[in-house]
Design an enzyme around this catalytic site. Structure first.
Site, mmCIF file in Angstrom:
data_model
loop_
_atom_site.group_PDB
_atom_site.id
_atom_site.type_symbol
_atom_site.label_atom_id
_atom_site.label_comp_id
_atom_site.label_asym_id
_atom_site.label_seq_id
_atom_site.Cartn_x
_atom_site.Cartn_y
_atom_site.Cartn_z
ATOM 1 N N LYS A 137 -10.670 22.220 -5.309
ATOM 2 C CA LYS A 137 -9.812 23.351 -4.958
ATOM 3 C C LYS A 137 -9.902 23.640 -3.462
ATOM 4 O O LYS A 137 -8.894 23.955 -2.815
ATOM 5 C CB LYS A 137 -10.213 24.592 -5.760
ATOM 6 N N HIS A 286 11.063 -9.873 -26.532
ATOM 7 C CA HIS A 286 11.527 -8.494 -26.530
ATOM 8 C C HIS A 286 10.907 -7.682 -27.675
ATOM 9 O O HIS A 286 11.591 -6.943 -28.391
ATOM 10 C CB HIS A 286 13.049 -8.428 -26.607
#
Length: 534
Positions: A137, A286
């Site tokens: 922070k 695929h």
């Protein structure tokens, strides 16, 4: 740029600790540490203060309480350019901490090792995440490192910039720090859900770690990356890439589909008590199989799988459930193949592939367990769908013969195979199998009748290309991933030459389908389990 005068170190992984602490000390950075980390630094002959000297409190409760103190968090959170913060730090003798080096208790490793409940709970870090979040922070002033690579980056910058870190580096480290604690907490939350058997916890978070950045996604205009979830499920995420170009998004997706399919047939590597499962090869394009076969050896299995749909196999993925050998490798390289994945390979097989520089060879070391429970995720607009992996298996004990004629032993063997393959074909799915090899596969159709016809058409094309007098659907068996809502789909398969059928059953028109099967002389088995795959 911000100077680094003091560093707090508290790490579980100490493999690079001493060398990095030495480098920091040489740069004039004061070292403060805790417990075992401090001992390791001190034993290396480096000056290091104990965090207890900062807080005025000893470590207590078996080390559970040591850094949760204003002297630590004030040093991390205090903004050096804010007068009120500077005054408070001065009033309470809080010294700033400019560099935080923390890696967390190995909770994920404890879970992966199968540790008991109490051990896993004890490996939940509290002080570490609190410090990481505090320092991140305040990244305007504090650099936070959550792994050893980060420390090296900081040391490099300190050397290059007279003992200072840049705002750009600190922001990057803060981003990584918050991501790490989020991943850590997600692991803990998901573990608790599993312990409680909670299928739908109020919050569901999926943590993942970057494996590699990809050139693009399904299409060149889509960015993409590959992340691992820490489950260590054998497959594309755990495999060693022996050779070939970097994997693409579609490569990874298709390789996963191929390897999960072939794992259904067991591990064909020699077992201590004798030979394992039968060698099986799956060819995927695929994300749908275009050929699967099981045989006495892999080269035969590969040729039989390829024969199902050699046109679609071009540029496909090949997966094996055992040791890739030289003869099979020589067969595979005759056709352009994107990826080959197997548990292992002989040196001779690797040498064959080495001549095909672009072919990607992956060795996974093992096979995934098709019956092991886990979760799958899929994004939808505004949300995520979460479900159990389809680990369901209908055994032969679950099979119910519903026609007047029961399948022969040969038909039953092929029905078992067709059912396993259909589980991995996009719905609506139809799979023809004959003599341990797929004869035709129809995938992803809106109509089950169309799936049956397309599979039969592909079989006809394969027969014409090979010069056979008839397609291999003649005398085959057929599997459907879900019930036939009407007799038409089943009768289309019978017209193609199928003599036996396996399907879940469960339609309100089951009796109509059974009657049609009897009239056509088909044997039909119900499994009671559906395998939709969307």
């Amino acid at each position: 740029m911000r100077p680094v005068s003091r560093a707090l170190l508290s790490v579980s992984d100490k493999s690079r600790l001493v060398a990095q602490a030495q480098a920091l000390a040489e740069l004039g950075v004061e070292l403060v540490s805790t417990g075992g980390t401090k001992r390791a630094i001190a034993e290396a002959g480096l000056a290091v203060s104990d965090v207890a000297e900062l807080t005025g409190f000893p470590e207590m409760m078996d080390g559970r309480v040591k850094t949760l103190h204003p002297m630590v968090h004030g040093g991390l959170l205090g903004e050096r350019d804010l007068d009120s913060h500077v005054a408070a730090m001065s009033e309470h003798d809080i010294a700033p901490i400019d560099l935080l080096i923390v890696n967390l208790y190995p909770f994920e490793d404890a879970v992966a090792s199968g540790a008991d409940y109490e051990t896993c709970v004890e490996n939940i870090d509290i002080g570490g995440p609190a410090m990481i979040r505090a320092g991140a922070k305040n990244h305007a002033h504090v650099a936070v490192c959550v792994d050893a690579d980060d420390v090296d980056a900081v040391i490099e910058q300190l050397r290059a910039h007279d003992g200072q870190t840049s705002g750009t580096l600190r922001q990057r480290l803060a981003h990584k720090a918050f991501s790490r604690t989020a991943h850590y907490d997600a692991s803990i939350g998901n573990w608790f859900a599993r312990q409680r058997g909670d299928q739908s916890p109020p919050f569901r978070t999926q943590g993942a770690r970057l494996r590699q950045t990809l050139r693009y996604g399904e299409n060149p205009h889509q960015s993409a990356a590959f992340y691992t979830d820490g489950s260590n499920r054998p497959g594309v995420a755990t495999a060693e890439q022996v050779q070939g170009k970097a994997l693409s998004y579609n490569n990874i997706n298709d390789t996963d589909a191929a390897y999960e399919l072939v794992a259904e047939f067991g591990d064909a590597r020699p077992a201590p008590e004798g030979q394992g499962a039968r060698p099986t090869v799956a060819i995927v394009k695929h994300a749908n199989p275009c050929g699967v076969a099981t045989a006495a050896d892999f080269s035969t299995a590969y040729r039989d799988a390829l024969a199902c749909d050699p046109v679609s196999a071009f540029g496909g993925i090949v997966a094996l459930n055992g040791l890739l050998d030289e003869e099979t490798a020589k067969e595979i390289v005759k056709v352009f193949t994107e990826v080959v994945i197997a548990p292992d390979a002989t040196d001779a097989a690797v040498a064959v592939f080495a001549k095909k520089k672009n072919l990607r060879l992956l060795l996974a070391g093992g096979l995934p367990d098709p019956a092991k429970a886990s979760l799958t995720y899929r994004n939808v607009a505004g949300g995520v769908l979460v479900q159990d992996r389809d680990s369901g298996h209908a055994s032969e004990a679950d099979f119910k013969v519903v026609t007047k004629r029961a399948p022969t032993d040969a038909e039953l063997a092929d029905l078992r195979m067709a059912w396993k393959v259909a589980k991995h074909v996009k719905s609506n799915a139809i799979v023809y199998v004959k003599d341990g090899a797929t004869a035709g596969i129809g995938a992803g159709q809106m109509s089950r009748v169309d799936a049956a016809r397309i599979a039969a058409r592909k079989a006809q094309d394969a027969a014409e290309d090979a010069g056979w007098d008839k397609p291999r659907t003649v005398g085959s068996v057929v599997s459907s991933d879900a019930f036939f809502p009407f007799p038409d789909g089943m009768l289309a398969a019978a017209k193609a030459g199928a003599t036996a059928v396996i399907q879940p059953g469960g339609s309100i028109r089951d009796q109509d389908v059974i009657d049609a099967a009897d009239e056509a002389g088909l044997a039909m088995v119900f499994t009671g389990m559906r395998h939709f795959r969307h």
